[in-house]
Design a protein around this motif. Structure first.
Motif, PDB file in Angstrom:
ATOM      1  N   GLU A  93       0.826  -1.192   0.000  1.00 29.72           N
ATOM      2  CA  GLU A  93       0.000   0.000   0.000  1.00 29.72           C
ATOM      3  C   GLU A  93       0.874   1.261   0.000  1.00 29.72           C
ATOM      4  N   TYR A  94       1.881   1.275   0.853  1.00 32.58           N
ATOM      5  CA  TYR A  94       2.761   2.439   0.945  1.00 32.58           C
ATOM      6  C   TYR A  94       3.552   2.655  -0.339  1.00 32.58           C
ATOM      7  N   ILE A  95       4.033   1.557  -0.916  1.00 31.14           N
ATOM      8  CA  ILE A  95       4.793   1.695  -2.161  1.00 31.14           C
ATOM      9  C   ILE A  95       3.931   2.372  -3.221  1.00 31.14           C
ATOM     10  N   LYS A  96       2.666   1.981  -3.291  1.00 34.40           N
ATOM     11  CA  LYS A  96       1.754   2.594  -4.262  1.00 34.40           C
ATOM     12  C   LYS A  96       1.557   4.080  -3.981  1.00 34.40           C
ATOM     13  N   ILE A  97       1.339   4.385  -2.718  1.00 37.14           N
ATOM     14  CA  ILE A  97       1.116   5.796  -2.355  1.00 37.14           C
ATOM     15  C   ILE A  97       2.344   6.633  -2.712  1.00 37.14           C
ATOM     16  N   TYR A  98       3.510   6.163  -2.363  1.00 37.75           N
ATOM     17  CA  TYR A  98       4.730   6.930  -2.630  1.00 37.75           C
ATOM     18  C   TYR A  98       4.978   7.074  -4.128  1.00 37.75           C
ATOM     19  N   LYS A  99       4.655   6.041  -4.878  1.00 35.56           N
ATOM     20  CA  LYS A  99       4.826   6.130  -6.335  1.00 35.56           C
ATOM     21  C   LYS A  99       3.968   7.237  -6.901  1.00 35.56           C
ATOM     22  N   GLU A 100       2.745   7.340  -6.388  1.00 40.52           N
ATOM     23  CA  GLU A 100       1.851   8.369  -6.885  1.00 40.52           C
ATOM     24  C   GLU A 100       2.301   9.767  -6.504  1.00 40.52           C
ATOM     25  N   THR A 101       2.865   9.901  -5.323  1.00 42.61           N
ATOM     26  CA  THR A 101       3.243  11.239  -4.885  1.00 42.61           C
ATOM     27  C   THR A 101       4.620  11.635  -5.370  1.00 42.61           C
ATOM     28  N   LEU A 102       5.456  10.655  -5.711  1.00 44.13           N
ATOM     29  CA  LEU A 102       6.830  10.979  -6.052  1.00 44.13           C
ATOM     30  C   LEU A 102       7.079  11.108  -7.542  1.00 44.13           C
ATOM     31  N   TYR A 103       6.299  10.397  -8.354  1.00 40.41           N
ATOM     32  CA  TYR A 103       6.622  10.381  -9.784  1.00 40.41           C
ATOM     33  C   TYR A 103       5.495  10.915 -10.646  1.00 40.41           C
TER      34      TYR A 103
END
Ligand SMILES: [Zn+2]
Ligand SMILES: [Zn+2]
Length: 103
Positions: A93-103
């Protein structure tokens, strides 16, 4: 070279993170964010980048889970063993969230 393994306050979720028992912890067991303070060896504290590192992926090798982190400032990639108390159920879940906010 000195290995440091101290408790700290997470820069992302502000939880107080106690020392890990066996591993040299540098990521938060709740939100998996860490600071880019290590150079090539986990725990060496040999860089002064200080950027935030977010988990980008993970892999399981020989039954052991390793988390890949990337520094948002310099792009450095790190791999780290999970700690026993990492909230691994939420990692995806966190990996998905960070991907959306970072890239
Ligand atoms: Zn955290
Ligand atoms: Zn960095």
């Amino acid at each position: 070279m000195k290995k440091i393994n101290e408790s700290f306050i997470c820069i992302n979720c502000w939880k107080n993170i106690p020392q890990a028992l066996k591993t040299c912890r540098n990521h938060c067991p709740h939100c998996f964010v860490s600071l880019h303070v290590d150079s090539d060896i986990p725990g060496d504290r040999a860089t002064d980048c200080g950027g935030r590192m977010y988990p980008t992926a993970y892999e399981i090798k020989n039954g052991q889970l390793k988390i890949c982190f990337q520094c948002k400032v310099c792009g450095k990639l790190h791999r780290n063993k999970r700690a026993d108390d990492d909230e691994i159920d939420r990692l995806d879940e966190y990996i998905k969230i960070y991907k959306e906010t970072l890239y």
